[in-house]
Design an enzyme around this catalytic site. Structure first.
Site, PDB file in Angstrom:
ATOM      1  N   HIS A 114     -18.365 -42.003   4.543  1.00 39.02           N
ATOM      2  CA  HIS A 114     -17.380 -42.094   4.745  1.00 39.02           C
ATOM      3  C   HIS A 114     -16.172 -40.574   4.337  1.00 39.02           C
ATOM      4  O   HIS A 114     -15.931 -40.415   5.008  1.00 39.02           O
ATOM      5  CB  HIS A 114     -16.974 -42.610   3.013  1.00 39.02           C
ATOM      6  CG  HIS A 114     -16.965 -42.192   1.964  1.00 39.02           C
ATOM      7  ND1 HIS A 114     -17.219 -42.351   1.085  1.00 39.02           N
ATOM      8  CD2 HIS A 114     -16.241 -40.383   1.566  1.00 39.02           C
ATOM      9  CE1 HIS A 114     -16.923 -41.167   0.430  1.00 39.02           C
ATOM     10  NE2 HIS A 114     -16.177 -40.224   0.344  1.00 39.02           N
ATOM     11  N   ASP A 144     -24.096 -44.954   2.271  1.00 33.62           N
ATOM     12  CA  ASP A 144     -23.096 -44.347   2.339  1.00 33.62           C
ATOM     13  C   ASP A 144     -23.373 -42.614   2.790  1.00 33.62           C
ATOM     14  O   ASP A 144     -22.843 -41.836   2.563  1.00 33.62           O
ATOM     15  CB  ASP A 144     -21.743 -43.965   1.187  1.00 33.62           C
ATOM     16  CG  ASP A 144     -21.282 -43.646   1.562  1.00 33.62           C
ATOM     17  OD1 ASP A 144     -20.004 -43.378   2.590  1.00 33.62           O
ATOM     18  OD2 ASP A 144     -20.655 -43.353   0.355  1.00 33.62           O
ATOM     19  N   ASN A 216     -15.266 -33.453  -3.256  1.00 39.15           N
ATOM     20  CA  ASN A 216     -16.899 -33.525  -3.580  1.00 39.15           C
ATOM     21  C   ASN A 216     -17.817 -33.984  -2.524  1.00 39.15           C
ATOM     22  O   ASN A 216     -18.558 -34.239  -3.050  1.00 39.15           O
ATOM     23  CB  ASN A 216     -16.801 -33.517  -5.060  1.00 39.15           C
ATOM     24  CG  ASN A 216     -16.472 -32.211  -5.834  1.00 39.15           C
ATOM     25  OD1 ASN A 216     -15.486 -32.080  -6.120  1.00 39.15           O
ATOM     26  ND2 ASN A 216     -17.271 -31.289  -5.190  1.00 39.15           N
ATOM     27  N   SER A 217     -16.745 -35.292  -2.150  1.00 44.63           N
ATOM     28  CA  SER A 217     -17.570 -35.874  -1.637  1.00 44.63           C
ATOM     29  C   SER A 217     -18.838 -35.305  -0.658  1.00 44.63           C
ATOM     30  O   SER A 217     -18.431 -34.915   0.365  1.00 44.63           O
ATOM     31  CB  SER A 217     -17.389 -37.242  -0.413  1.00 44.63           C
ATOM     32  OG  SER A 217     -16.349 -37.940  -1.634  1.00 44.63           O
ATOM     33  N   LEU A 272     -35.951 -59.580   2.418  1.00 46.00           N
ATOM     34  CA  LEU A 272     -36.897 -61.019   1.543  1.00 46.00           C
ATOM     35  C   LEU A 272     -35.677 -62.237   1.775  1.00 46.00           C
ATOM     36  O   LEU A 272     -36.779 -63.389   1.586  1.00 46.00           O
ATOM     37  CB  LEU A 272     -36.502 -60.677   0.560  1.00 46.00           C
ATOM     38  CG  LEU A 272     -37.172 -61.967  -0.451  1.00 46.00           C
ATOM     39  CD1 LEU A 272     -38.757 -61.940  -0.497  1.00 46.00           C
ATOM     40  CD2 LEU A 272     -37.254 -61.069  -2.031  1.00 46.00           C
TER      41      LEU A 272
END
Length: 469
Positions: A114, A144, A216-217, A272
């Protein structure tokens, strides 16, 4: 004499308290050496994007058709998501700030998807102020994560840890650029591991109380050995800022993604083909299990590996590929770490007995194919429903209806619906299966309550169901 004894006692108590405080202070970690060694491998990331005039709601993250309810849910659950994303200006360029870290000496950089999503130009600035325009190697929106490449050599790198060894209570430290303040250091402890969030089925998040804010991402989360245990990704907030609960992607998940992105530029996962739910105490008792454990299959998707292997609705998966499944949220991660073509054994609980079933996993269809197959995207209602399993219908003496397989948010969450509820009537119309539910759902108006009959653990009730405009 008494006065002297009292003074002596006070001295002893004061000495004891001071010694206790000094001992406690000595037990606290000193992060200075860690920060000095790790900071050179942490980078600042900024992006440029050409913006054309758009409606305001087109600038928000979209979760699917008619997803305004879901967007509102995630806005309240995670605050501004992703970190620091603001509505862009009508036209021109915008810059966003994030963090990342170098994982190879020849210039591979890991960050959050992001942070760079939709960027036309990605800038990577190093600790020594050198700046590069990065090439996007590949992204994995499900975890992400994004892998970048800059043209440089002999770069400092981080050391990666085995995040599976991380335990609640251990000290961790983050380095990043919150609000654009480069190389800000914050510390805290691991609050929990293996957290499953509504938006992410493939990541067993690390929860910490480390102060994480916009910017901080994508930055690293270190243990006391200076090794990266996670990638800071999300926060829980009601204010848009840090509130003491933050989440990081485990390093083991990240490095698996990095290897695939390096090799193929994309991530492929095994599939699955089941919809699952947790086994609570009441369900465990009704199935004859001695404790709540495993992932209950509420629906087997048609033409899926699960159907071909003979898995059935009502089966409880207790073990998959040798790994115990304590909660339903653990199964998607275990399956997602495997490759198409892998043949694995599953231990399932069926009709009071455990049995082993071999499953040949296949490549996961893309989202549109999965959606078309299952026809389960009830985004307007904020939930996923499926046909009523025969086992549950028999146990609670229910003639027909649909079972809520997943609560995504929005109207379902606001109206108090729960996973495992059986809907038998909606707006005066009986519900026989998913098809009849979809037909009845189309006629439910916005902004006005309609009656919904729900059976919860065998007890029928009517609730006023309302979709907010």
């Amino acid at each position: 004499m008494n006065r002297l004894l009292k003074q002596a006692s006070m001295v002893v108590v004061s000495t004891f308290m001071m010694a206790s405080m000094l001992s406690h202070a000595a037990a606290l970690p000193d992060f200075t050496e860690l920060v000095e060694e790790a900071s050179p491998a942490v980078v600042n990331i900024s992006t440029e994007q050409k913006i054309v005039a758009k409606a305001a709601n087109e600038n928000q993250p979209q979760l699917g058709p008619n997803s305004e309810e879901l967007n509102e849910f995630f806005k309240h659950f995670f605050g501004q998501q992703p970190f620091g994303q603001q509505a862009p200006p009508p036209q021109g360029q915008r810059s966003s700030l994030g963090s990342g870290f170098i994982v190879s000496h020849d210039g591979y950089v890991l960050t959050n998807n992001h942070v760079i999503d939709g960027a036309d130009v990605i800038h990577v600035r190093l600790n020594d102020r050198r700046e590069y325009v990065a090439t996007l190697v590949g992204t994995d929106p499900r975890t992400d994560l994004a892998l970048l490449k800059i043209e440089a050599t002999d770069l400092p790198i981080v050391k990666m840890a085995d995040s599976d060894k991380l335990k609640p209570g251990q000290w961790v430290l983050a380095i990043g650029s919150p609000f654009g303040f480069d190389y800000t250091v914050t510390a805290g402890i691991v609050s929990a591991t293996g957290r499953n969030l509504p938006s992410d089925n493939y990541v067993p998040f690390i929860q910490t109380d480390v102060a994480i804010n916009p910017g901080n991402s994508g930055g690293p989360l270190f243990n006391l050995d200076g090794e990266v245990v996670g990638i800071n990704s999300q926060i829980y907030t009601r204010s848009g800022g840090f509130m003491g609960v933050s989440f990081a992607i485990p390093s083991k998940v990240a490095m698996s993604v990095v290897e695939q992105l390096k090799k193929d530029g994309k991530v492929s996962r095994a599939w699955l083909g089941v919809l699952i739910q947790d086994v609570n105490n009441e369900l465990a008792e009704s199935f004859g299990l001695d404790r709540s454990n495993g992932a209950l299959i509420s629906r087997v998707l048609p033409d899926s590996p699960a159907e071909k292997a003979g898995l059935q609705s009502g089966d409880i998966i207790l073990e998959f590929n040798g790994q115990s499944i304590a909660h339903s949220g653990e199964l998607p991660y275990v399956v997602g770490q495997m490759k198409a073509g892998d043949k694995v054994d599953a231990t399932v609980y069926r009709e009071g007995k455990e049995q082993n079933i071999s499953v040949m996993l296949e490549a996961r269809p893309n989202d549109s194919e999965t959606l078309a197959q299952s026809q389960q995207d009830q985004s307007r209602f904020g939930m996923v429903v499926g046909d009523l399993p025969a086992e549950i219908a028999k146990r609670f003496d229910i003639e027909s209806g649909v079972i809520i397989e997943q609560i995504i948010g929005g109207a379902a969450a606001r109206n108090g619906l729960q996973q495992g509820d059986v809907i038998t009537m909606l707006n005066g119309k009986p519900i026989d299966n998913v098809t009849s539910f979809n037909e009845a759902a189309k006629a439910v108006p916005n902004g006005r309550s309609v009656p919904m009959r729900v059976i919860r653990q065998g007890y029928p009730m009517f609730i006023p169901f309302k979709i907010v405009e």
